[in-house]
Write an enzyme that holds these catalytic residues in place. Structure first.
Site, PDB file in Angstrom:
ATOM      1  N   TYR A  56       4.596  -2.008 -18.450  1.00 35.67           N
ATOM      2  CA  TYR A  56       5.427  -2.260 -17.263  1.00 35.67           C
ATOM      3  C   TYR A  56       6.775  -2.801 -17.704  1.00 35.67           C
ATOM      4  CZ  TYR A  56       3.926  -1.492 -12.535  1.00 35.67           C
ATOM      5  OH  TYR A  56       3.659  -0.910 -11.345  1.00 35.67           O
ATOM      6  N   GLU A  58       9.804  -3.270 -15.280  1.00 33.75           N
ATOM      7  CA  GLU A  58      10.745  -3.303 -14.148  1.00 33.75           C
ATOM      8  C   GLU A  58      12.049  -3.961 -14.569  1.00 33.75           C
ATOM      9  OE1 GLU A  58       8.390  -5.325 -11.219  1.00 33.75           O
ATOM     10  OE2 GLU A  58       7.964  -3.459 -10.161  1.00 33.75           O
ATOM     11  N   ASP A 202      24.203  17.993  -7.835  1.00 32.38           N
ATOM     12  CA  ASP A 202      22.775  18.068  -8.152  1.00 32.38           C
ATOM     13  C   ASP A 202      22.592  19.258  -9.089  1.00 32.38           C
ATOM     14  OD1 ASP A 202      20.067  18.395  -8.277  1.00 32.38           O
ATOM     15  OD2 ASP A 202      19.711  18.164  -6.125  1.00 32.38           O
ATOM     16  N   THR A 228      16.966  16.870 -12.540  1.00 34.41           N
ATOM     17  CA  THR A 228      15.622  16.772 -13.070  1.00 34.41           C
ATOM     18  C   THR A 228      15.736  17.000 -14.573  1.00 34.41           C
ATOM     19  OG1 THR A 228      15.314  19.125 -12.692  1.00 34.41           O
ATOM     20  CG2 THR A 228      14.470  17.651 -10.991  1.00 34.41           C
ATOM     21  N   LYS A 231      13.548  21.341 -15.913  1.00 37.49           N
ATOM     22  CA  LYS A 231      13.854  22.747 -15.601  1.00 37.49           C
ATOM     23  C   LYS A 231      14.550  23.369 -16.817  1.00 37.49           C
ATOM     24  CE  LYS A 231      13.574  21.550 -10.757  1.00 37.49           C
ATOM     25  NZ  LYS A 231      14.244  21.348  -9.459  1.00 37.49           N
ATOM     26  N   ARG A 237       8.509  16.221 -16.958  1.00 39.19           N
ATOM     27  CA  ARG A 237       8.805  16.040 -15.536  1.00 39.19           C
ATOM     28  C   ARG A 237       9.444  14.670 -15.345  1.00 39.19           C
ATOM     29  NH1 ARG A 237       6.690  20.248 -13.764  1.00 39.19           N
ATOM     30  NH2 ARG A 237       7.640  19.895 -11.745  1.00 39.19           N
TER      31      ARG A 237
HETATM   32  C1  LIG Z   1      13.923  20.663  -8.350  1.00 41.16           C
HETATM   33  C2  LIG Z   1      15.049  20.099  -7.582  1.00 41.16           C
HETATM   34  C3  LIG Z   1      15.017  18.810  -7.051  1.00 41.16           C
HETATM   35  C4  LIG Z   1      13.769  17.962  -6.978  1.00 41.16           C
HETATM   36  O1  LIG Z   1      13.072  17.742  -8.082  1.00 41.16           O
HETATM   37  P1  LIG Z   1      11.542  17.264  -8.027  1.00 41.16           P
HETATM   38  O2  LIG Z   1      11.363  16.757  -9.413  1.00 41.16           O
HETATM   39  O3  LIG Z   1      10.729  18.459  -7.692  1.00 41.16           O
HETATM   40  O4  LIG Z   1      11.418  16.184  -7.010  1.00 41.16           O
HETATM   41  C5  LIG Z   1      16.160  18.313  -6.454  1.00 41.16           C
HETATM   42  N1  LIG Z   1      17.253  19.065  -6.350  1.00 41.16           N
HETATM   43  C6  LIG Z   1      17.315  20.317  -6.825  1.00 41.16           C
HETATM   44  C7  LIG Z   1      18.573  21.093  -6.682  1.00 41.16           C
HETATM   45  C8  LIG Z   1      16.213  20.881  -7.441  1.00 41.16           C
HETATM   46  O5  LIG Z   1      16.269  22.137  -7.867  1.00 41.16           O
END
Ligand SMILES: *Cc1c(COP(=O)(O)O)cnc(C)c1O
Length: 427
Positions: A56, A58, A202, A228, A231, A237
């Site tokens: 932990y 925090e 994003d 994220t 991807k 993750r």
């Molecule tokens: C995948 C994605 C997210 C969210 O990610 P998670 O890990 O699935 O919560 C947010 N914004 C965009 C543009 C994404 O492609």
């Protein structure tokens, strides 16, 4: 077999161990083209499975609420340094649990309930967290949207500016989950400045392309960048938030204590490993390969009469509009899965059909490029896609004749992939 091997798990919990093995086999045997997925390296896999999961912590390095942070502080500082250096960012936070909570933290940092956000329409490629009515972000804030032009399938920045001037959003979001074209961060920044809005880029889908120099960077344009890590960036993750120095405190406070408790330190370790991998010269080749494969696949599908939203792609992602075919997105996706080609059904812009059975398919080249497939393989993949979609148009998927065709394709897919080792699996 899963790699690293899982002997202790196999002894302690064979039921779960069997599922791990089955999933490794499944990922090995299929052409994985879900645009948000990838294969992480074995080093990243090892890093996720460590004793850091026991701890932990925090707070932030040097300012924690529990003792015993001698090592975790080093780990998190290292991850932050690597993240800042990879993207040229002033500030990084590596604690968000995933992309959705990362985005929610940005709202928490800058918005009050009821404030206006301007983002890409979900049905045109935006994300749920960009103010969809089913998301907390749509229930607690006032979403307004831009979309793509019907004739071009692309965002027209003049439209974005017009809507921004009309709606006066407090925050503008650039980016999305189903955008096959280059995102014009500089133009978004100009508009945000003009209306006095925070610009959130994003880059969840394209982070690996940005890191590898295959997509223009949002850094230097956006106030805040969310991503994220799992991807195109090819990490575990998780998620990260970046900002200018000016907004660093607001971002950190929003993540903790605003929204989260203890960070997932085992994930932080794996993110750090992935960031080091993405800084290596060969990751540039990877990012270029991802785009080259997507473009080659787009060309091969177009040649076979598939209609691509916007007519092609600039990145890792393709959106196929099946309106001119005999099947819907959902039926096609299920047929392709049976044929060993994994992707997802997806709405296309101005889709007359419902989101749970829309007109389109979304495909991505991130995972197959990691696997080692090249532009030379894309015509074959397009041919398989056509065979499966055509078979599905002949009748229900459990029809013996249709099923036989799909199964034949799945066998050919397995034969090809047998020659391409998968990280995380050993024969
Ligand atoms: C995948 C994605 C997210 C969210 O990610 P998670 O890990 O699935 O919560 C947010 N914004 C965009 C543009 C994404 O492609």
């Amino acid at each position: 077999m899963h790699e690293p091997a899982v002997p202790h798990l196999t002894a302690a919990d064979p039921e779960i161990a069997n599922l791990v093995q089955a999933e490794a086999q499944r990922q090995h045997d299929k052409i994985r083209m879900i645009a948000s997925e990838n294969y992480v390296s074995t080093a990243v896999l090892e890093a996720t499975g460590t004793v850091f999961t026991n701890k932990y912590s925090e707070g932030y390095a040097g300012k924690r609420y529990y003792e015993g942070q001698q090592v975790v502080d080093q780990l998190e500082r290292l991850a932050i340094d690597r993240a800042k250096s990879l993207f040229g960012a002033e500030h990084a936070n590596v604690q968000p649990y995933s992309g959705s909570p990362a985005n929610l933290a940005v709202y928490l940092a800058f918005m009050n309930p009821g404030d206006t956000v301007l983002s890409m329409e979900l049905a045109h490629g935006g994300h749920l967290t960009h103010g969809s009515p089913v998301s907390a972000t749509g229930k607690w804030f006032r979403p307004t949207h831009y979309g793509v032009r019907k004739e071009t399938g692309r965002v027209d920045m003049d439209d974005v500016r017009e809507i921004a001037l009309r709606e006066r959003p407090k925050m503008i979001i650039a980016g999305g989950t189903a955008i096959p074209r280059t995102i014009e961060f500089a133009a978004f920044a100009e508009i945000a400045k003009e209306v006095g809005a925070i610009l959130l880029a994003d880059m969840a889908h394209i982070a690996g392309l940005v890191a590898g120099g295959a997509h223009p960077t949002p850094f230097g344009h956006a106030d805040v960048v969310s991503t994220t890590t799992h991807k195109t960036l090819r990490g575990p993750r998780g998620a990260m938030l970046f900002s200018t120095e000016e907004h660093a405190k607001a971002i950190d406070k929003a993540v903790f204590p605003g929204l989260q408790g203890g960070p997932h330190n085992h994930t932080t370790a794996a993110i750090a490993v992935a960031l080091a991998e993405a800084a290596r010269p060969d990751f540039k080749d990877y990012a270029a390969g991802v785009v080259a494969n997507a473009k080659a696949l787009a060309a091969a599908l177009t040649e076979r009469g598939f209609d691509l939203v916007s007519g092609g792609t600039d990145n890792h992602l393709l959106l196929v509009d099946l309106t001119n075919k005999a099947v819907t997105g959902k039926v096609a996706a299920k047929a392709l899965d049976a044929a060993g080609i994994e992707l997802n059904f997806n709405a296309v812009p101005f889709d007359p059909r419902r989101p749970f059975d829309p007109s389109g398919l979304r495909l991505g080249s991130a995972a197959i490029t990691t696997r080692g497939l090249t532009t030379a393989h894309m015509p074959q993949i397009a041919a398989w896609i056509e065979r499966a979609v055509t078979a599905a148009g002949r009748g229900p998927l459990d029809d013996a004749d249709v099923a036989k065709d799909l199964d034949t394709v799945a066998g050919e897919v397995r034969d090809l992939l047998g020659g391409f080792p998968m990280p995380g699996y050993t024969a």
